[in-house]
Write an enzyme that holds these catalytic residues in place. Structure first.
Site, PDB file in Angstrom:
ATOM      1  N   ARG A 264      11.805  35.792  39.286  1.00  0.00           N
ATOM      2  CA  ARG A 264      11.597  35.569  37.852  1.00  0.00           C
ATOM      3  C   ARG A 264      10.334  36.277  37.387  1.00  0.00           C
ATOM      4  NH1 ARG A 264      13.596  29.216  37.269  1.00  0.00           N
ATOM      5  NH2 ARG A 264      15.587  29.624  38.326  1.00  0.00           N
ATOM      6  N   ARG A 279       4.546  28.346  40.602  1.00  0.00           N
ATOM      7  CA  ARG A 279       5.226  29.316  39.744  1.00  0.00           C
ATOM      8  C   ARG A 279       5.046  30.721  40.301  1.00  0.00           C
ATOM      9  NH1 ARG A 279       7.178  28.298  34.759  1.00  0.00           N
ATOM     10  NH2 ARG A 279       6.015  26.352  34.698  1.00  0.00           N
ATOM     11  N   GLU A 351       8.662  19.060  38.007  1.00  0.00           N
ATOM     12  CA  GLU A 351      10.064  19.459  38.128  1.00  0.00           C
ATOM     13  C   GLU A 351      10.342  20.165  39.454  1.00  0.00           C
ATOM     14  OE1 GLU A 351      11.435  22.127  35.055  1.00  0.00           O
ATOM     15  OE2 GLU A 351      13.184  22.688  36.255  1.00  0.00           O
ATOM     16  N   SER A 354      16.801  21.053  38.422  1.00  0.00           N
ATOM     17  CA  SER A 354      17.352  20.923  37.084  1.00  0.00           C
ATOM     18  C   SER A 354      18.865  21.005  37.244  1.00  0.00           C
ATOM     19  CB  SER A 354      16.831  22.082  36.225  1.00  0.00           C
ATOM     20  OG  SER A 354      17.102  21.854  34.870  1.00  0.00           O
ATOM     21  N   ARG A 393       8.661  24.511  45.926  1.00  0.00           N
ATOM     22  CA  ARG A 393       8.061  23.302  45.345  1.00  0.00           C
ATOM     23  C   ARG A 393       8.239  22.102  46.267  1.00  0.00           C
ATOM     24  NH1 ARG A 393       8.964  23.639  38.726  1.00  0.00           N
ATOM     25  NH2 ARG A 393       7.858  25.622  38.489  1.00  0.00           N
TER      26      ARG A 393
END
Length: 426
Positions: A264, A279, A351, A354, A393
């Site tokens: 990403r 991230r 988070e 999802s 994560r």
RNA sequence: GGUGAGAUGGCUGAGUGGUCGAAAGCACCGGUCUUGAAAACCGGCAUGGGUUUGUAGCCCAUCUAGAGUUCAAAUCUCUAUCUCACCGCCA
């Protein structure tokens, strides 16, 4: 992509629903374009029909040995008119399609309304955050102390910011997590393991909704005529497996899981989560995808979310599950549950997964259908996906939750079979 | 990278530029027959879109994709993509 028939029939209702998720639909413009489309399309088709009829009669006249010259002259002008109308129509259709493909999905009625992530609603909590009787460290400090297991300097040297080299015991733990998750979903949850391309074409990215609107979130390659992009999630290749397919009803539900790297650009988040593994431009993730009959998709969402939660339960990591409000839900989703894991060093839930029901939104873009045995018609599938889980994560969560006073990390029970005898890092 | 051959409905597979949306077979669905099933026989069976109150009718498009030639293209031309075979290179 929304159903254009539905849009024509009930534009104002849909516009109101989209407004709830922060998308403004210019209904006046849309209506004007739609009126024009109708006129132009009817006219074009009439011209086409006339030309077809005449061409056919030319063929018949010729077969009878008649003189076809006068007929040819007549059709000549018709062709020019037709070409013009076709051209106009295709420009208009492209314009409408552009608007349509940039419109997000309609949130389900069960989604709470709200403006942003602050309005998301917690629906359950699992586990109790551990009490520490020493000063805790965050995952960066813990890993750095352990033989530089997370080597951000090297990541920066090799590639740049938001890249990392994971080494030694930490790399082993990272690999163990991915393996464990994939085994759980394939062995116990009924998913078929898939190893997928990390570079995909633009058709695939359009199918799942990343293109055309979110191009800047992706890494692109350009080798002359071949244009690929790195996948931001294995959802893209897994879901696109049914693109342009008509699957047998008996095969449903289809469930795929993959462990893949994800890429990403994080274009819109400079300055956010700069420290640590949270991230990154590249990270590993185990993805869950389900392709189901429409009437079962919401039950499937609950099931899929449960599959993701199971990973945290087995790792004995406290988490909570929230339902995203209308203002925070993703572009293609009708309904989304986020799973947030407890991170002691941040003293908060972050988070880690999802899980979304996309309804027929992606299926319409992909033309992914099944044959309904009862109606004998082909109908659009519903697609779902969720992380099960983001490996990086999860690594953060394990490090921080399993840390000891001396800086070592205990290996969670379920990971021990994957750690080659190692029960403690450090 | 080079050379050659291909790409047609859910699948296999025909298709002299002109009633071709496309033969045939398989699969599938319905029926006859049968105690039931199979077999046999009869019938049906593509997708997307437009128009419309309409799952009726009519119309348009679609034979990998995009351009082109033509009054007319599955059929002719060009380009791209993919598949297969052989050669070269390569983990």
């Amino acid at each position: 992509m929304l159903d254009s028939k539905l849009l024509r029939a009930d534009l104002d209702t849909i516009a109101a629903k989209l407004a709830g998720r922060g998308f403004k639909l210019d209904t006046a413009t849309f209506n004007a374009l739609e009126d024009e489309r109708k006129k132009l399309q009817v006219r074009t088709q009439e011209l086409q029909s006339e030309r077809n009829t005449r061409s056919k009669s030319i063929g018949q006249a010729k077969a009878r040995g008649e003189d076809i010259q006068p007929l040819l002259a007549e059709v000549g002008q018709l062709g020019a008119k037709l070409d013009l109308a076709k051209e106009e129509l295709s420009v208009l259709l492209a314009k409408i399609d552009h608007i349509l493909s940039a419109m997000p999905n309609i949130p389900d009625a069960s989604v709470p309304s709200g403006d942003n992530e602050d309005d998301n609603v917690e629906i359950r909590r699992w586990g109790t955050p551990r009490e520490f009787d020493f000063d805790i460290k965050d995952h960066v400090d813990l890993a750095t102390a352990l033989d530089k297991g997370l080597d951000f300097e090297s990541g920066a040297k090799l590639s740049g910011t938001r890249f990392v080299v994971i080494k030694g015991q930490m790399a082993r733990l990272n690999r163990a997590l991915g393996q464990f998750m994939l085994d759980l979903h394939t062995d116990n949850h009924g998913y078929t393991e898939a190893n997928v391309p990390l570079l995909v074409n633009h058709d695939s990215l359009y199918g799942t909704g990343q293109l055309p609107k979110f191009s800047e979130d992706l890494f692109h390659t350009d080798l002359g005529s071949k244009k690929f992009s790195l996948i931001p999630t294995a959802e893209v290749p897994l879901t696109n497996l049914v693109r342009d397919e008509i699957v047998d009803e008996a095969e449903l539900p289809i469930k795929y899981s993959a462990l893949s790297s994800c890429f990403r650009s994080e274009a819109g988040s400079s300055g956010r989560d700069i420290r640590g593994l949270i991230r990154q431009h590249q990270f590993d993730k185990v993805e869950l995808v389900q392709l189901v009959k429409p009437e079962t998709s919401f039950a499937a969402l609950d099931e899929l979310t449960g599959h993701a939660e199971k990973v945290l339960q087995l790792l004995e990591l406290p988490y909570r599950t929230v339902i995203l409000c209308t203002g925070d839900i993703g572009f293609s989703a009708m309904k989304t549950f986020d799973i947030e894991v407890w991170l002691p060093a941040q003293n908060t839930y972050r988070e880690i997964s999802s899980c979304s029901n996309m309804g027929d939104f992606q299926a319409r873009r992909m033309q992914a259908r099944y044959r309904n045995k009862a109606t004998k018609k082909t109908e659009l599938l519903h697609t779902l996906n969720g992380s099960g889980l983001a490996v990086g994560r999860t690594l953060v969560a394990v490090l921080e939750n399993y840390q000891q006073a001396d800086g070592t990390i205990l290996v969670p029970e379920v990971l021990k079979p994957y750690m080659g005898g190692l029960t403690q890092l450090g």
